[in-house]
Design an enzyme around this catalytic site. Structure first.
Site, PDB file in Angstrom:
ATOM      1  N   GLY A 197      -6.031  -9.373  -5.508  1.00 42.96           N
ATOM      2  CA  GLY A 197      -7.481  -9.316  -5.582  1.00 42.96           C
ATOM      3  C   GLY A 197      -8.142  -9.060  -4.246  1.00 42.96           C
ATOM      4  O   GLY A 197      -8.609  -9.997  -3.604  1.00 42.96           O
ATOM      5  N   ASP A 249     -13.267   5.556   1.128  1.00 40.33           N
ATOM      6  CA  ASP A 249     -12.049   6.318   1.464  1.00 40.33           C
ATOM      7  C   ASP A 249     -11.768   7.440   0.482  1.00 40.33           C
ATOM      8  O   ASP A 249     -11.170   8.448   0.850  1.00 40.33           O
ATOM      9  CB  ASP A 249     -10.840   5.398   1.616  1.00 40.33           C
ATOM     10  CG  ASP A 249     -10.509   4.581   0.384  1.00 40.33           C
ATOM     11  OD1 ASP A 249     -11.379   4.424  -0.499  1.00 40.33           O
ATOM     12  OD2 ASP A 249      -9.364   4.080   0.306  1.00 40.33           O
ATOM     13  N   SER A 308      -4.979  -5.911  -1.032  1.00 42.68           N
ATOM     14  CA  SER A 308      -3.972  -4.836  -1.110  1.00 42.68           C
ATOM     15  C   SER A 308      -2.568  -5.342  -1.367  1.00 42.68           C
ATOM     16  O   SER A 308      -1.601  -4.895  -0.750  1.00 42.68           O
ATOM     17  CB  SER A 308      -3.998  -3.976   0.162  1.00 42.68           C
ATOM     18  OG  SER A 308      -5.215  -3.297   0.266  1.00 42.68           O
ATOM     19  N   GLU A 348     -16.235   0.052   2.623  1.00 44.01           N
ATOM     20  CA  GLU A 348     -15.724  -0.168   1.267  1.00 44.01           C
ATOM     21  C   GLU A 348     -16.159   0.957   0.332  1.00 44.01           C
ATOM     22  O   GLU A 348     -17.318   1.375   0.353  1.00 44.01           O
ATOM     23  CB  GLU A 348     -16.244  -1.505   0.735  1.00 44.01           C
ATOM     24  CG  GLU A 348     -15.270  -2.237  -0.136  1.00 44.01           C
ATOM     25  CD  GLU A 348     -14.059  -2.719   0.670  1.00 44.01           C
ATOM     26  OE1 GLU A 348     -12.991  -2.062   0.556  1.00 44.01           O
ATOM     27  OE2 GLU A 348     -14.168  -3.708   1.381  1.00 44.01           O
ATOM     28  N   HIS A 349     -15.228   1.426  -0.492  1.00 48.27           N
ATOM     29  CA  HIS A 349     -15.481   2.501  -1.460  1.00 48.27           C
ATOM     30  C   HIS A 349     -15.950   3.782  -0.755  1.00 48.27           C
ATOM     31  O   HIS A 349     -16.777   4.528  -1.272  1.00 48.27           O
ATOM     32  CB  HIS A 349     -16.508   2.061  -2.507  1.00 48.27           C
ATOM     33  CG  HIS A 349     -15.961   1.099  -3.519  1.00 48.27           C
ATOM     34  ND1 HIS A 349     -15.205   1.510  -4.599  1.00 48.27           N
ATOM     35  CD2 HIS A 349     -16.033  -0.249  -3.595  1.00 48.27           C
ATOM     36  CE1 HIS A 349     -14.857   0.444  -5.311  1.00 48.27           C
ATOM     37  NE2 HIS A 349     -15.330  -0.629  -4.713  1.00 48.27           N
ATOM     38  N   SER A 375      10.983  -9.813 -10.203  1.00 50.54           N
ATOM     39  CA  SER A 375       9.869 -10.381  -9.457  1.00 50.54           C
ATOM     40  C   SER A 375      10.097 -11.873  -9.298  1.00 50.54           C
ATOM     41  O   SER A 375      10.103 -12.617 -10.281  1.00 50.54           O
ATOM     42  CB  SER A 375       8.540 -10.133 -10.176  1.00 50.54           C
ATOM     43  OG  SER A 375       7.519 -10.944  -9.600  1.00 50.54           O
ATOM     44  N   SER A 432      -0.908  -4.650  -3.966  1.00 52.04           N
ATOM     45  CA  SER A 432      -0.158  -3.540  -4.541  1.00 52.04           C
ATOM     46  C   SER A 432       0.300  -2.567  -3.459  1.00 52.04           C
ATOM     47  O   SER A 432       1.438  -2.084  -3.493  1.00 52.04           O
ATOM     48  CB  SER A 432      -1.000  -2.802  -5.595  1.00 52.04           C
ATOM     49  OG  SER A 432      -2.180  -2.269  -5.032  1.00 52.04           O
ATOM     50  N   ASP A 445      -5.800   1.572   1.766  1.00 56.17           N
ATOM     51  CA  ASP A 445      -4.915   0.431   1.594  1.00 56.17           C
ATOM     52  C   ASP A 445      -3.506   0.738   2.074  1.00 56.17           C
ATOM     53  O   ASP A 445      -2.882  -0.048   2.795  1.00 56.17           O
ATOM     54  CB  ASP A 445      -4.869   0.012   0.124  1.00 56.17           C
ATOM     55  CG  ASP A 445      -6.190  -0.552  -0.359  1.00 56.17           C
ATOM     56  OD1 ASP A 445      -7.099  -0.738   0.473  1.00 56.17           O
ATOM     57  OD2 ASP A 445      -6.313  -0.801  -1.578  1.00 56.17           O
ATOM     58  N   GLU A 472       0.059   5.082  -6.888  1.00 57.20           N
ATOM     59  CA  GLU A 472      -1.117   4.528  -7.582  1.00 57.20           C
ATOM     60  C   GLU A 472      -1.717   5.553  -8.541  1.00 57.20           C
ATOM     61  O   GLU A 472      -2.061   5.230  -9.677  1.00 57.20           O
ATOM     62  CB  GLU A 472      -2.172   4.105  -6.554  1.00 57.20           C
ATOM     63  CG  GLU A 472      -1.784   2.941  -5.693  1.00 57.20           C
ATOM     64  CD  GLU A 472      -2.013   1.596  -6.344  1.00 57.20           C
ATOM     65  OE1 GLU A 472      -2.589   1.551  -7.451  1.00 57.20           O
ATOM     66  OE2 GLU A 472      -1.610   0.582  -5.748  1.00 57.20           O
TER      67      GLU A 472
END
Length: 352
Positions: free
Chosen positions: A111, A34, A114, A31-32, A65, A116, A160, A148
């Site tokens: 949340g 990439d 991924s 995590e954190h 949506s 998005s 992601d 992004e």
């Protein structure tokens, strides 16, 4: 949420030309890292984003949506607000300059999973098919990351989008985010050589990356890299090298360096050791990187206390969202029921 209440045809009055789909992902470790050229171990989840597209012959995109029951009209060449930038950015970066009708629906929880990236990749897959663009899955992932950066305002790494584009639900995807070399690996073996099982729970704590400390954390580790004289923290292999940094930057960098080491060790770990590495990862994210949330910490602690759980941690960028656990095969549903009963309102099982 199991199905959309509307369809492309019910909204726009004609059948779509093409439909694209892409899954969310859960990150088991890494995590954190990439955006510092590090190593990650995501897997796809069953939930997907679905995007249907048609050409409307006008001067503006019509974007609907089904989750929000909302339609936005955005002039071709403009970005728009709300959920629009994920779509208009994808369209623009594929070089499309005509007006489209786009219908979207997703059952990927927001949340940490991924949602998005799934939306971006589903849109990009539909555009690739509609216009027969010569883009492979890695190129689509890189375009999604650029959406992004340039349209959403989140300076994310590439994990992601690569996971949504390339991962499946049966394997871990080991990805070197610097070289983009990757390979699929089985889940670690548990007791009696049985495969372990992934459990994902939603904490019920919402988050927004653009308004959180995500970009701040990225800036901090970039400054740490600069002070250390390396291109990225990927190039630091010993935490003792971080002693020259100011305390805050040292803690941020220590997380990245130690997390990379955890991923590499996890490649050959059994389920018990893999779980220990997950627990250590959460402690690092909570303490050194400070991207967890009190309610997420409670949920992780409840999971870690269960005898059927090898290890558990927050997953995703943090500041709320989901948690992931590695559990004994066949035990996920029972563990989820017991833990959520203790946790109280707001939490729910996502996977399996």
């Amino acid at each position: 949420m199991t199905r959309a209440e509307s369809t492309f045809q019910s909204v726009f009055g004609y059948a779509p030309a093409i439909t694209g789909r892409a899954p969310g992902r859960v990150n088991l470790l890494g995590e954190h890292t990439d955006y510092q050229g590090g190593f990650v171990l995501p897997a796809a989840i069953p939930q997907q984003a679905t995007v249907s597209i048609g050409k409307n012959g006008g001067h503006a995109h019509r974007l609907h949506s089904a989750n929000l029951h909302q339609t936005l009209t955005v002039e071709v060449g403009e970005v728009g607000t709300g959920f629009a930038p994920y779509l208009t950015g994808s369209v623009a970066l594929c070089g499309v300059h005509e007006a489209l009708d786009i219908w979207v629906w997703s059952d990927v929880p927001s949340g940490g999973l991924s949602s998005s990236a799934a939306l971006e990749l589903a849109t990009l897959r539909a555009i690739r098919e509609l216009y027969r663009l010569p883009l492979d899955d890695v190129q689509l992932a890189l375009i999604g990351q650029k959406v992004e950066h340039e349209y959403v305002g989140v300076m994310c790494g590439v994990m992601d989008q690569m996971a949504s584009s390339l991962a499946d639900t049966e394997h871990m995807l080991f990805l070197d985010t610097r070289s983009l070399e990757r390979r699929r690996l089985p889940l670690p073996s548990g007791t009696q050589n049985k495969a372990a099982q992934i459990l994902v729970l939603d904490s019920g704590v919402p988050r927004r990356l653009a308004g959180s400390g995500y970009n701040e954390r990225r800036a901090q580790v970039e400054e740490a890299s600069r002070l250390l004289g390396v291109t990225q923290l990927r190039d630091v292999h010993d935490v003792s090298q971080l002693s020259v940094l100011p305390e805050l930057l040292r803690r941020r960098a220590r997380h990245v360096v130690s997390e990379n080491a955890r991923v590499l060790e996890a490649l050959t770990a059994d389920a018990a050791r893999f779980g220990e590495l997950m627990n250590a990862s959460h402690a690092s994210l909570q303490g050194d990187y400070q991207v967890s949330h009190p309610q997420v910490d409670v949920l992780v602690a409840l999971l870690q206390a269960r005898p059927q759980v090898y290890g558990a941690r927050m997953t995703g960028a943090g500041f709320g969202g989901a948690v992931v656990a590695l559990v004994q095969e066949g035990q996920a549903a029972q563990v989820a029921a017991e833990v959520l009963a203790q946790y109280g309102t707001g939490g729910r099982m996502v996977v399996p």
